[in-house]
Write an enzyme that holds these catalytic residues in place. Structure first.
Site, PDB file in Angstrom:
ATOM      1  N   GLU A 113       0.830  -1.221   0.000  1.00  0.00           N
ATOM      2  CA  GLU A 113       0.000   0.000   0.000  1.00  0.00           C
ATOM      3  C   GLU A 113       0.864   1.271   0.000  1.00  0.00           C
ATOM      4  O   GLU A 113       0.395   2.343   0.381  1.00  0.00           O
ATOM      5  CB  GLU A 113      -0.927   0.028   1.219  1.00  0.00           C
ATOM      6  CG  GLU A 113      -1.889  -1.122   1.311  1.00  0.00           C
ATOM      7  CD  GLU A 113      -2.964  -1.154   0.218  1.00  0.00           C
ATOM      8  OE1 GLU A 113      -2.894  -0.322  -0.712  1.00  0.00           O
ATOM      9  OE2 GLU A 113      -3.823  -2.025   0.283  1.00  0.00           O
ATOM     10  N   HIS A 136      -3.330   1.921   8.407  1.00  0.00           N
ATOM     11  CA  HIS A 136      -4.390   1.185   7.701  1.00  0.00           C
ATOM     12  C   HIS A 136      -4.642  -0.119   8.435  1.00  0.00           C
ATOM     13  O   HIS A 136      -3.699  -0.828   8.787  1.00  0.00           O
ATOM     14  CB  HIS A 136      -3.944   0.894   6.266  1.00  0.00           C
ATOM     15  CG  HIS A 136      -4.805  -0.120   5.574  1.00  0.00           C
ATOM     16  ND1 HIS A 136      -6.169   0.024   5.438  1.00  0.00           N
ATOM     17  CD2 HIS A 136      -4.504  -1.306   4.993  1.00  0.00           C
ATOM     18  CE1 HIS A 136      -6.662  -1.023   4.802  1.00  0.00           C
ATOM     19  NE2 HIS A 136      -5.673  -1.848   4.521  1.00  0.00           N
ATOM     20  N   HIS A 138      -8.009  -3.373   9.090  1.00  0.00           N
ATOM     21  CA  HIS A 138      -9.269  -3.948   8.612  1.00  0.00           C
ATOM     22  C   HIS A 138     -10.277  -3.949   9.753  1.00  0.00           C
ATOM     23  O   HIS A 138     -10.760  -5.005  10.156  1.00  0.00           O
ATOM     24  CB  HIS A 138      -9.018  -5.351   8.059  1.00  0.00           C
ATOM     25  CG  HIS A 138      -8.051  -5.354   6.910  1.00  0.00           C
ATOM     26  ND1 HIS A 138      -7.382  -6.489   6.489  1.00  0.00           N
ATOM     27  CD2 HIS A 138      -7.636  -4.345   6.088  1.00  0.00           C
ATOM     28  CE1 HIS A 138      -6.603  -6.174   5.456  1.00  0.00           C
ATOM     29  NE2 HIS A 138      -6.733  -4.881   5.201  1.00  0.00           N
ATOM     30  N   GLU A 166     -18.153  10.581  21.374  1.00  0.00           N
ATOM     31  CA  GLU A 166     -16.780  11.065  21.174  1.00  0.00           C
ATOM     32  C   GLU A 166     -16.426  11.235  19.690  1.00  0.00           C
ATOM     33  O   GLU A 166     -15.478  11.945  19.359  1.00  0.00           O
ATOM     34  CB  GLU A 166     -15.781  10.079  21.798  1.00  0.00           C
ATOM     35  CG  GLU A 166     -15.597  10.223  23.299  1.00  0.00           C
ATOM     36  CD  GLU A 166     -15.180  11.639  23.693  1.00  0.00           C
ATOM     37  OE1 GLU A 166     -14.111  12.081  23.246  1.00  0.00           O
ATOM     38  OE2 GLU A 166     -15.942  12.297  24.421  1.00  0.00           O
ATOM     39  N   HIS A 207     -13.327  -3.393   2.861  1.00  0.00           N
ATOM     40  CA  HIS A 207     -11.896  -3.655   3.046  1.00  0.00           C
ATOM     41  C   HIS A 207     -11.427  -3.170   4.426  1.00  0.00           C
ATOM     42  O   HIS A 207     -10.997  -3.964   5.247  1.00  0.00           O
ATOM     43  CB  HIS A 207     -11.095  -2.993   1.916  1.00  0.00           C
ATOM     44  CG  HIS A 207      -9.621  -3.225   1.991  1.00  0.00           C
ATOM     45  ND1 HIS A 207      -8.819  -3.346   0.888  1.00  0.00           N
ATOM     46  CD2 HIS A 207      -8.789  -3.335   3.052  1.00  0.00           C
ATOM     47  CE1 HIS A 207      -7.558  -3.550   1.268  1.00  0.00           C
ATOM     48  NE2 HIS A 207      -7.513  -3.534   2.586  1.00  0.00           N
TER      49      HIS A 207
END
Ligand code: 2HA
Ligand code: ZN
Length: 217
Positions: A113, A136, A138, A166, A207
């Site tokens: 990525e 990143h 999942h 929040e 994703h």
């Protein structure tokens, strides 16, 4: 000068990988993290200026010359803490790619990525000079939500804000949402960076999630 493995930033990053795995957000090789080192931090680390070079296109101009700590392609977040040498490295961003200047033992290289990381860093740095980190993972609940919720920035943001008080405090500028796309290429990197012009968090439908900010903790 110290081995990069012992640097505070690298230790914090390795701890974060374990925390995210423990949350159930990084199955097998899922997830990646990168952090732009401050100039002072670069000076504290042993750098191999003549390391391996990899060519890449679309490098943002404001990222050239920056040193970035980044997780390896295929790294298992449960195991990063115990094998930092293979699973984390430092790269120097060049006009036409990047050079590995520390880590990534056993011929490892940065996450697939990397387009998303470099392009999003470039965009967030323009919006916020304090910006340093892209994460990143999942996140299961967000992925689930993308199967049942309209994939529109405004309505997705409103639902998240209304779920936990929040949320509006943590991400007042909302989230961007991208439809499902093939991951790991320039196209999704450019689309993510475009969303990051106006918000710190981007949801990749079916994703996971990308979050940006100024520190690892
Ligand atoms: O394997 O999460 O998006 C790393 C990923 C790909
Ligand atoms: Zn992913």
């Amino acid at each position: 000068m110290a081995d990069y493995k012992d640097h505070k930033v690298v230790r914090e990053l390795a701890d974060l990988t374990y925390t995210m795995w423990n949350m159930g957000w990084d199955e097998k090789n899922g997830g990646n993290i990168s952090y732009i080192l401050f100039d002072d931090e670069v000076k504290e680390i042993d750098i191999d200026e003549n390391g391996r070079f990899y060519e890449m296109v679309s490098i943002p101009e404001n990222m050239v010359g920056k040193y970035i700590v980044i997780t390896a392609s295929g790294s298992n977040f449960r195991l990063v803490r115990d094998d930092v040498e293979s699973t984390v490295g430092v790269i120097r961003v060049e006009e036409n790619g990047y050079t590995i200047v520390a880590g990534f033992a056993n011929d490892n290289k940065p996450t697939s990525e990397i387009y998303m990381h470099l392009l999003s860093h470039g965009t967030r740095l323009k919006a916020d000079p304090e910006h340093r980190v892209i994460v990143h993972n999942h996140a299961t609940e967000i992925s689930e939500m993308t199967f049942v919720h309209e994939l529109d920035d405004t309505s997705f943001t409103r639902t998240l804000w209304s779920m936990i008080t929040e949320c509006i405090v943590v991400f007042p500028d909302g989230v961007g949402v991208l439809p499902w796309m093939v991951c790991g290429n320039e196209e999704i990197g450019l689309a993510t960076a475009k969303k990051m012009e106006t918000c710190r968090i981007v949801v990749w439908a079916h994703h996971g999630i990308l979050a940006s900010g100024s520190s690892l903790n």
